[in-house]
Design a protein around this motif. Structure first.
Motif, PDB file in Angstrom:
ATOM      1  N   UNK B  45       1.288  -1.392  -0.381  1.00 39.83           N
ATOM      2  CA  UNK B  45      -0.260  -0.721   0.152  1.00 39.83           C
ATOM      3  C   UNK B  45       0.858   0.781  -0.009  1.00 39.83           C
ATOM      4  N   UNK B  46       0.186   2.433  -0.872  1.00 39.28           N
ATOM      5  CA  UNK B  46       1.627   3.062  -0.930  1.00 39.28           C
ATOM      6  C   UNK B  46       1.541   4.088   0.854  1.00 39.28           C
ATOM      7  N   UNK B  47       2.383   4.526   0.169  1.00 35.22           N
ATOM      8  CA  UNK B  47       2.853   5.114   1.763  1.00 35.22           C
ATOM      9  C   UNK B  47       2.762   6.792   1.297  1.00 35.22           C
ATOM     10  N   UNK B  48       4.116   6.923   0.590  1.00 36.82           N
ATOM     11  CA  UNK B  48       5.186   7.880  -0.190  1.00 36.82           C
ATOM     12  C   UNK B  48       4.911   8.119  -1.915  1.00 36.82           C
ATOM     13  N   UNK B  49       4.502   9.462  -2.568  1.00 34.93           N
ATOM     14  CA  UNK B  49       5.382   9.142  -3.298  1.00 34.93           C
ATOM     15  C   UNK B  49       6.464  10.885  -3.633  1.00 34.93           C
ATOM     16  N   UNK B  50       7.562  10.769  -4.362  1.00 35.75           N
ATOM     17  CA  UNK B  50       7.971  11.577  -4.794  1.00 35.75           C
ATOM     18  C   UNK B  50       8.376  11.857  -6.034  1.00 35.75           C
ATOM     19  N   UNK B  51       8.604  12.864  -6.220  1.00 37.91           N
ATOM     20  CA  UNK B  51       9.091  13.024  -7.843  1.00 37.91           C
ATOM     21  C   UNK B  51      10.422  14.305  -7.985  1.00 37.91           C
ATOM     22  N   UNK B  52      10.920  15.090  -6.459  1.00 40.21           N
ATOM     23  CA  UNK B  52      11.206  15.863  -6.473  1.00 40.21           C
ATOM     24  C   UNK B  52      12.852  16.137  -6.140  1.00 40.21           C
ATOM     25  N   UNK B  53      13.701  16.758  -6.388  1.00 44.10           N
ATOM     26  CA  UNK B  53      14.414  17.095  -5.058  1.00 44.10           C
ATOM     27  C   UNK B  53      14.286  17.379  -3.609  1.00 44.10           C
ATOM     28  N   UNK B  54      14.895  17.041  -2.817  1.00 40.54           N
ATOM     29  CA  UNK B  54      14.223  17.851  -1.250  1.00 40.54           C
ATOM     30  C   UNK B  54      13.118  16.652  -0.279  1.00 40.54           C
ATOM     31  N   UNK B  55      12.513  17.291   0.360  1.00 41.13           N
ATOM     32  CA  UNK B  55      11.997  16.938   1.315  1.00 41.13           C
ATOM     33  C   UNK B  55      10.298  17.002   0.860  1.00 41.13           C
ATOM     34  N   UNK B  56       9.604  15.730   1.364  1.00 34.00           N
ATOM     35  CA  UNK B  56       7.993  15.757   1.145  1.00 34.00           C
ATOM     36  C   UNK B  56       7.816  15.498   2.325  1.00 34.00           C
ATOM     37  N   UNK B  57       6.204  15.934   3.241  1.00 31.80           N
ATOM     38  CA  UNK B  57       6.348  15.678   4.613  1.00 31.80           C
ATOM     39  C   UNK B  57       4.349  14.942   4.567  1.00 31.80           C
ATOM     40  N   UNK B  58       3.974  14.161   5.326  1.00 28.52           N
ATOM     41  CA  UNK B  58       2.913  14.037   4.698  1.00 28.52           C
ATOM     42  C   UNK B  58       2.674  12.840   6.548  1.00 28.52           C
ATOM     43  N   UNK B  59       2.093  13.690   7.507  1.00 31.29           N
ATOM     44  CA  UNK B  59       2.251  13.405   8.534  1.00 31.29           C
ATOM     45  C   UNK B  59       3.339  13.360   9.789  1.00 31.29           C
ATOM     46  N   UNK B  60       3.499  11.820  10.249  1.00 32.43           N
ATOM     47  CA  UNK B  60       4.789  10.890  11.197  1.00 32.43           C
ATOM     48  C   UNK B  60       6.170  10.847   9.208  1.00 32.43           C
TER      49      UNK B  60
END
Lengths: 113, 113
Positions: B45-60
């Motif tokens: 099951x998907x938790x996170x997707x990221x496409x560009x450099x850096x950080x992406x936050x979603x909850x914990x």
């Protein structure tokens, strides 16, 4: 809404038999992927459909494996002359388009005796 | 042959700690990066997707991407026993005109009370 469904959830067959595994994707998803997952491994790509056509079948291990998606929705993975090494969980995933998030079905656990 | 490498673990952390999961990939032109959670006997099951450099936050959860180093990580803050699962890193890109995600073998995370 309904997620990806797969049937059967479990399939036990004898070596040499033919099996069909079914995947019903999320409605409207045009991209559909089949994967195989063995214990302790990540999903291994088998074949990918965009609409009705097989866009890439480079992951199919040999010509005993075949998959169809005749109307661009439900897909069937077909395995002829099953071998014990085919035992694994077969996962189906769908998405709106190939680069989008994939949503997985519950999988079919295939056991070849 | 595209490769996605993950330490199989298990990674054991106490409840409330930060869990850090790492993934490296071989294809420099990869475009999309995903973290999936897989409980034993269940599908990813998907938790996170990221496409560009850096950080992406979603909850914990925080995903970090560094394309220059070909490295993507997942941080889980305030880890809970319910976070105990296998975490799969998936990397997507176009090969021969087809978009095919490649999965790592997963890192087993154990959060102990």
């Amino acid at each position: 809404g309904a997620g990806v469904s797969q049937t059967p959830s479990n399939k036990v067959t004898e070596k040499g038999k033919y099996v069909e595994l079914r995947c019903d994707p999320i409605s409207g998803h045009t991209a559909l992927y089949w994967y195989r997952q063995s214990l302790g491994q990540g999903p291994e790509f088998l074949i990918y459909f965009q609409g009705t056509g097989a866009a890439d079948d480079s992951g199919l291990p040999n010509d005993r494996f075949f998959a169809v998606r005749p109307e661009g929705s439900v897909s069937t993975l077909k395995i002829q002359r099953t071998e014990r090494g085919d035992s694994a969980v077969y996962l189906c995933a769908s998405s709106w388009d190939p680069t989008d998030t994939q949503y997985f079905g519950p999988g079919t656990r295939l056991t070849v005796l | 042959q595209k490769e996605v490498e993950q330490n199989s673990g298990p990674l054991s952390v106490p409840e409330g700690a930060i869990a850090s999961l790492n993934c490296t990939y071989s294809d420099r032109v990869s475009q999309s990066f995903f973290w999936y959670r897989q409980y034993s006997g269940k599908s990813p099951e998907l938790i996170m997707s990221i496409y560009s450099n850096g950080d992406k936050e979603d909850g914990r959860f925080t995903a970090q991407l560094n394309k220059a180093s070909q490295y993507v990580s997942l941080l889980i803050r305030d880890s809970q026993p319910s976070d105990s699962a296998t975490y799969l890193c998936a990397v997507g890109g176009v090969t021969g005109g087809s978009y095919i995600p490649t999965f790592g073998r997963g890192t087993s995370l154990i959060v102990h009370p």
